[in-house]
Design a protein around this motif. Sequence first.
Motif, mmCIF file in Angstrom:
data_model
loop_
_atom_site.group_PDB
_atom_site.id
_atom_site.type_symbol
_atom_site.label_atom_id
_atom_site.label_comp_id
_atom_site.label_asym_id
_atom_site.label_seq_id
_atom_site.Cartn_x
_atom_site.Cartn_y
_atom_site.Cartn_z
ATOM 1 N N THR A 1 13.003 4.641 -30.041
ATOM 2 C CA THR A 1 13.628 5.961 -29.872
ATOM 3 C C THR A 1 12.595 7.003 -29.468
ATOM 4 O O THR A 1 12.870 7.863 -28.615
ATOM 5 C CB THR A 1 14.323 6.394 -31.177
ATOM 6 N N SER A 2 11.410 6.923 -30.057
ATOM 7 C CA SER A 2 10.344 7.879 -29.709
ATOM 8 C C SER A 2 9.914 7.707 -28.251
ATOM 9 O O SER A 2 9.652 8.699 -27.558
ATOM 10 C CB SER A 2 9.131 7.689 -30.631
ATOM 11 N N ILE A 3 9.845 6.460 -27.793
ATOM 12 C CA ILE A 3 9.507 6.198 -26.391
ATOM 13 C C ILE A 3 10.547 6.854 -25.481
ATOM 14 O O ILE A 3 10.211 7.507 -24.482
ATOM 15 C CB ILE A 3 9.416 4.677 -26.126
ATOM 16 N N ALA A 4 11.816 6.692 -25.839
ATOM 17 C CA ALA A 4 12.898 7.292 -25.042
ATOM 18 C C ALA A 4 12.792 8.814 -25.026
ATOM 19 O O ALA A 4 12.973 9.452 -23.978
ATOM 20 C CB ALA A 4 14.253 6.859 -25.609
ATOM 21 N N LYS A 5 12.482 9.388 -26.175
ATOM 22 C CA LYS A 5 12.370 10.855 -26.264
ATOM 23 C C LYS A 5 11.189 11.374 -25.450
ATOM 24 O O LYS A 5 11.277 12.413 -24.798
ATOM 25 C CB LYS A 5 12.249 11.287 -27.727
ATOM 26 N N LEU A 6 10.092 10.624 -25.483
ATOM 27 C CA LEU A 6 8.921 11.014 -24.681
ATOM 28 C C LEU A 6 9.225 10.882 -23.191
ATOM 29 O O LEU A 6 8.838 11.744 -22.387
ATOM 30 C CB LEU A 6 7.711 10.150 -25.059
ATOM 31 N N ALA A 7 9.918 9.795 -22.829
ATOM 32 C CA ALA A 7 10.285 9.590 -21.420
ATOM 33 C C ALA A 7 11.143 10.759 -20.925
ATOM 34 O O ALA A 7 10.908 11.315 -19.848
ATOM 35 C CB ALA A 7 11.037 8.274 -21.262
ATOM 36 N N ARG A 8 12.124 11.138 -21.712
ATOM 37 C CA ARG A 8 13.008 12.243 -21.320
ATOM 38 C C ARG A 8 12.233 13.554 -21.219
ATOM 39 O O ARG A 8 12.461 14.358 -20.315
ATOM 40 C CB ARG A 8 14.139 12.388 -22.338
ATOM 41 N N ARG A 9 11.316 13.759 -22.161
ATOM 42 C CA ARG A 9 10.519 14.993 -22.154
ATOM 43 C C ARG A 9 9.795 15.162 -20.818
ATOM 44 O O ARG A 9 9.799 16.242 -20.225
ATOM 45 C CB ARG A 9 9.503 14.940 -23.305
ATOM 46 N N TYR A 10 9.193 14.066 -20.341
ATOM 47 C CA TYR A 10 8.402 14.176 -19.108
ATOM 48 C C TYR A 10 9.268 14.080 -17.852
ATOM 49 O O TYR A 10 8.877 14.604 -16.800
ATOM 50 C CB TYR A 10 7.245 13.176 -19.143
ATOM 51 N N GLN A 11 10.425 13.474 -17.961
ATOM 52 C CA GLN A 11 11.383 13.553 -16.858
ATOM 53 C C GLN A 11 11.782 15.009 -16.632
ATOM 54 O O GLN A 11 11.882 15.475 -15.499
ATOM 55 C CB GLN A 11 12.637 12.722 -17.178
ATOM 56 N N GLN A 12 12.006 15.717 -17.734
ATOM 57 C CA GLN A 12 12.403 17.121 -17.640
ATOM 58 C C GLN A 12 11.289 18.000 -17.084
ATOM 59 O O GLN A 12 11.542 19.105 -16.608
ATOM 60 C CB GLN A 12 12.840 17.631 -19.019
ATOM 61 N N LYS A 13 10.063 17.489 -17.150
ATOM 62 C CA LYS A 13 8.929 18.217 -16.568
ATOM 63 C C LYS A 13 8.689 17.801 -15.117
ATOM 64 O O LYS A 13 7.681 18.163 -14.520
ATOM 65 C CB LYS A 13 7.666 17.969 -17.408
ATOM 66 N N GLY A 14 9.627 17.005 -14.577
ATOM 67 C CA GLY A 14 9.552 16.617 -13.172
ATOM 68 C C GLY A 14 8.721 15.382 -12.888
ATOM 69 O O GLY A 14 8.402 15.093 -11.726
ATOM 70 N N LYS A 15 8.367 14.628 -13.925
ATOM 71 C CA LYS A 15 7.558 13.424 -13.729
ATOM 72 C C LYS A 15 8.451 12.193 -13.496
ATOM 73 O O LYS A 15 9.543 12.081 -14.040
ATOM 74 C CB LYS A 15 6.676 13.169 -14.960
ATOM 75 N N LYS A 16 7.948 11.277 -12.680
ATOM 76 C CA LYS A 16 8.632 10.007 -12.431
ATOM 77 C C LYS A 16 8.144 9.024 -13.497
ATOM 78 O O LYS A 16 6.969 8.639 -13.520
ATOM 79 C CB LYS A 16 8.287 9.517 -11.021
ATOM 80 N N VAL A 17 9.068 8.638 -14.389
ATOM 81 C CA VAL A 17 8.704 7.856 -15.574
ATOM 82 C C VAL A 17 9.306 6.453 -15.502
ATOM 83 O O VAL A 17 10.422 6.270 -15.017
ATOM 84 C CB VAL A 17 9.206 8.566 -16.853
ATOM 85 N N MET A 18 8.560 5.463 -15.998
ATOM 86 C CA MET A 18 9.089 4.106 -16.136
ATOM 87 C C MET A 18 8.699 3.549 -17.499
ATOM 88 O O MET A 18 7.747 4.034 -18.139
ATOM 89 C CB MET A 18 8.567 3.186 -15.030
ATOM 90 N N LEU A 19 9.422 2.514 -17.940
ATOM 91 C CA LEU A 19 9.148 1.867 -19.218
ATOM 92 C C LEU A 19 8.743 0.416 -18.994
ATOM 93 O O LEU A 19 9.187 -0.219 -18.034
ATOM 94 C CB LEU A 19 10.390 1.900 -20.120
#
Length: 336
Positions: free
Chosen positions: A144-162
């Motif tokens: 869940t923390s990984i998902a929350k961090l991913a969303r945080r940086y998506q909202q900052k305009g970053k292209k995120v992958m897991l």
Amino acid sequence: MGLFSFLKNKFSKKEETKPSEQEEKSLKTYEKGMQKSRKNFASRLDSLSKRYAKVNEEYFEELEQILIESDVGVDLSLRLIEKLLDDAQKEGISDPKKINELLIDNMFVDYATSGDSIENEIRFAEGSVTVLLVVGVNGVGKTTSIAKLARRYQQKGKKVMLVAGDTFRAGATAQLSIWAERLGCPIVTGKENGDPASVVYDGCQFAKNNHIDLMIVDTAGRQQTKQNLMQELAKINRVLGREIPGAPHESFLIIDGTTGQNGVLQAKAFKEVTDLTGIVITKMDGTSKGGIILSIRDELGVPVRFIGLGETMDDLQEFDLDKYLYGLLLGDEEHE
């Protein structure tokens, strides 16, 4: 100016000093999330000061007990009380309220001066993929923390992958895949019980070929022998470093705030096998022992970078010492 006065002044609800809308929202999250800890810590301090006209040996013994029971840690609690006794004697302080304020000042000066000072946000590598390695035992809220961090940086305009590097726990890959689908971000997976390092290798290739800004790597949370964990993480680190310069750029340990001193022991064990750059504490809204943050910082010198204060995606907050203190000590008394 004492800490109480500083915090009241900084987070005053008066119009001339009113925080921005975003700050106000963040502060309310801290207030709500620290409610249980505030009741256990600040309320007990207040109750203690009202039972004594002047401090004495019994007062300091009770104060020490409150600190230990709030998960501040035995060593740090003893040091704080020893310093408090020394300061009280030198300055001739016998008023319980002044003693408590002096204690709080000392506690958080200790936090601010333990270990290196660091920006909480992930520091991105220029012109390359930034890799965040995430470690922690099963059940602490790692996925869940990984998902929350991913969303945080998506909202900052970053292209995120897991990258689903926890190949040994049944359902771990499926769980992370569900989050990836919800977030609309790519995920690289491998076979169940497969080699995590080979999944990480595939993740590196995908990240480089698709111009990913942030690659978040989940790792196994098995608590087997330290040797196994060391070998597994060492292999992952070697692959990351070979494929992406400077990787992993960040290594976060996820700790469940409700586990108390057991979380501190977990942190010590992981610090021995990998270079941690930060701690993420989850479920702080579910514990009455908010002192674990101080204990971890004191014993490891590793900063808390993010703090989980609720169930929603927005409840993972960048750790802010002043807001944490406000939530722990004052909270909604401003509204009463």
